[in-house]
Write an enzyme that holds these catalytic residues in place. Structure first.
Site, mmCIF file in Angstrom:
data_model
loop_
_atom_site.group_PDB
_atom_site.id
_atom_site.type_symbol
_atom_site.label_atom_id
_atom_site.label_comp_id
_atom_site.label_asym_id
_atom_site.label_seq_id
_atom_site.Cartn_x
_atom_site.Cartn_y
_atom_site.Cartn_z
ATOM 1 N N VAL A 16 -47.724 -13.957 57.857
ATOM 2 C CA VAL A 16 -48.764 -14.955 58.103
ATOM 3 C C VAL A 16 -49.562 -14.525 59.334
ATOM 4 O O VAL A 16 -49.218 -13.550 60.009
ATOM 5 C CB VAL A 16 -48.157 -16.360 58.319
ATOM 6 C CG1 VAL A 16 -47.437 -16.825 57.047
ATOM 7 C CG2 VAL A 16 -47.210 -16.386 59.511
ATOM 8 N N CYS A 17 -50.645 -15.269 59.626
ATOM 9 C CA CYS A 17 -51.455 -14.963 60.802
ATOM 10 C C CYS A 17 -50.646 -15.218 62.072
ATOM 11 O O CYS A 17 -49.875 -16.164 62.079
ATOM 12 C CB CYS A 17 -52.717 -15.820 60.822
ATOM 13 S SG CYS A 17 -53.847 -15.397 59.483
ATOM 14 N N PRO A 18 -50.798 -14.461 63.127
ATOM 15 C CA PRO A 18 -51.769 -13.364 63.236
ATOM 16 C C PRO A 18 -51.227 -12.021 62.739
ATOM 17 O O PRO A 18 -51.899 -11.015 62.885
ATOM 18 C CB PRO A 18 -52.011 -13.289 64.747
ATOM 19 C CG PRO A 18 -50.672 -13.591 65.339
ATOM 20 C CD PRO A 18 -50.036 -14.602 64.400
#
Lengths: 79, 269
Positions: A16-18
């Protein structure tokens, strides 16, 4: 449409981000200029965030595609 | 470049930065930074350098933690009272980032050991509270061509600059010789607001990190003055002095000097 030659592929499914961008950036850093990276992600927000950050760093986003199976493909050419 | 999964996560906010990236992070991990003093300035500098992933941090300090230090020296805690500051700082650093190699120098920095110690590092952060060490560090970093990140504090005011041979002046261009002993308040008399070294030491860490990464404009040829009461930063241009006794055209000082300690004790003996 002419076929783009993919020089390297990066599977970041599960990220997932980042970290989607972090890992994409690290992969690009290890490649030569003008080489093409194909990124596979299953995290939809990455289809916005990763291309935006790539462009901000001067790389060319060639395509963003929905694979229609909960996964997306982003193709980027290193500046 | 060979970052582990854990390092990718730990340094992700660095890697994201266009000016750093994985390449810059690797530079930080390959860098060797020497801290002179693990006190008010050295504490925040050590913690931020360690958090940034600096590969090797040398700490020179010949003092033990005293309860009166804890008002400002944030690398140490209550349970460290009586321990060597180098040991306490190492413990704090490695508790936060076990990747950092910490080298302890439990010695007074002096004319005999300064060249040998400094030569093993890329950048020196001056967190000393006394003139003899400050002049010694200036002279040695000029001779060894190492960037020196200078910081000093007094009551509510701080000063920061970066001295780099060839690119700008050194400390002696500014103040050629130390003031005579007794003419300035010693570190024991002056008092200091506890947060001040936190600000100044953090700026020193920022400058050291920029130097390692080769980014931005370090404070070379500029003296930054911070006033906490007014909450103002000022900047003064400082020039290389051609008559500087160390980095000038015909230097008169060519060997390390042990000046007399101003706080009433002798160093270097």
């Amino acid at each position: 449409m002419t076929e783009i030659q993919i020089d390297q592929e990066l599977d970041i499914r599960g990220e997932v981000c980042p970290f989607t961008f972090v890992k994409s950036k690290l992969a690009l850093e290890s490649m030569d200029s003008a080489k093409v990276l194909r990124i596979i992600t299953d995290y939809e927000p990455a289809t916005d965030n990763v291309p935006r950050s790539m462009q901000a760093e001067g790389h060319e986003v060639i395509s963003i595609a929905d694979n229609n199976d909960g996964e997306w493909t982003i193709v980027v050419r290193k500046k | 470049m060979n970052l582990t999964e854990e390092q990718i996560q730990r340094y992700s906010r660095h890697i994201i930065l266009p000016q750093v990236g994985g390449i810059g992070q690797q530079k930080l991990m390959d860098a060797k930074v020497l801290l002179i003093g693990a006190g008010g300035l050295g504490s925040p500098a050590a913690l931020y350098l360690a958090a940034a992933g600096i590969g090797k941090i040398g700490i020179v300090d010949f003092d033990k933690v005293d309860i009166s230090n804890l008002q400002r020296q944030i690398a140490h805690g209550n349970e460290d009272i009586g321990r060597w500051k180098t040991e306490s700082a190492k413990n704090t650093i490695n508790g936060m980032n076990p990747d950092v190699e910490v080298v302890e120098y439990r010695v007074p920095i002096n004319a005999e050991n300064a060249m040998d110690i400094v030569s093993q590092y890329d950048v020196v952060v001056d967190g000393t509270d006394n003139f003899p060490s400050r002049y010694l560090m200036n002279d040695v970093t000029v001779w060894l061509d190492k960037p020196l990140v200078y910081g000093s504090i007094f009551q509510f005011d701080g000063q920061i600059s970066v001295f780099k041979k060839g690119d700008g002046p050194c400390y002696r261009c500014l103040y050629p010789f130390p003031p005579p002993p007794g003419s300035v308040p010693s570190c024991h008399e002056a008092g200091v607001i506890g947060v001040l070294p936190g600000i100044v030491g953090s700026i020193q860490a920022a400058e050291a990190i920029k130097i390692v990464l080769g980014i931005g404009d370090p404070l070379i040829g500029r003296l930054m003055i911070f006033e906490a009461l007014e909450m103002k930063f000022h900047e003064m241009k400082i020039r290389k002095n051609p008559e500087c006794p160390v980095c000038g055209d015909s230097p008169t000082i060519t060997e390390p000097i042990d000046y007399e300690e101003f706080c009433g004790v002798q160093v270097g003996v």
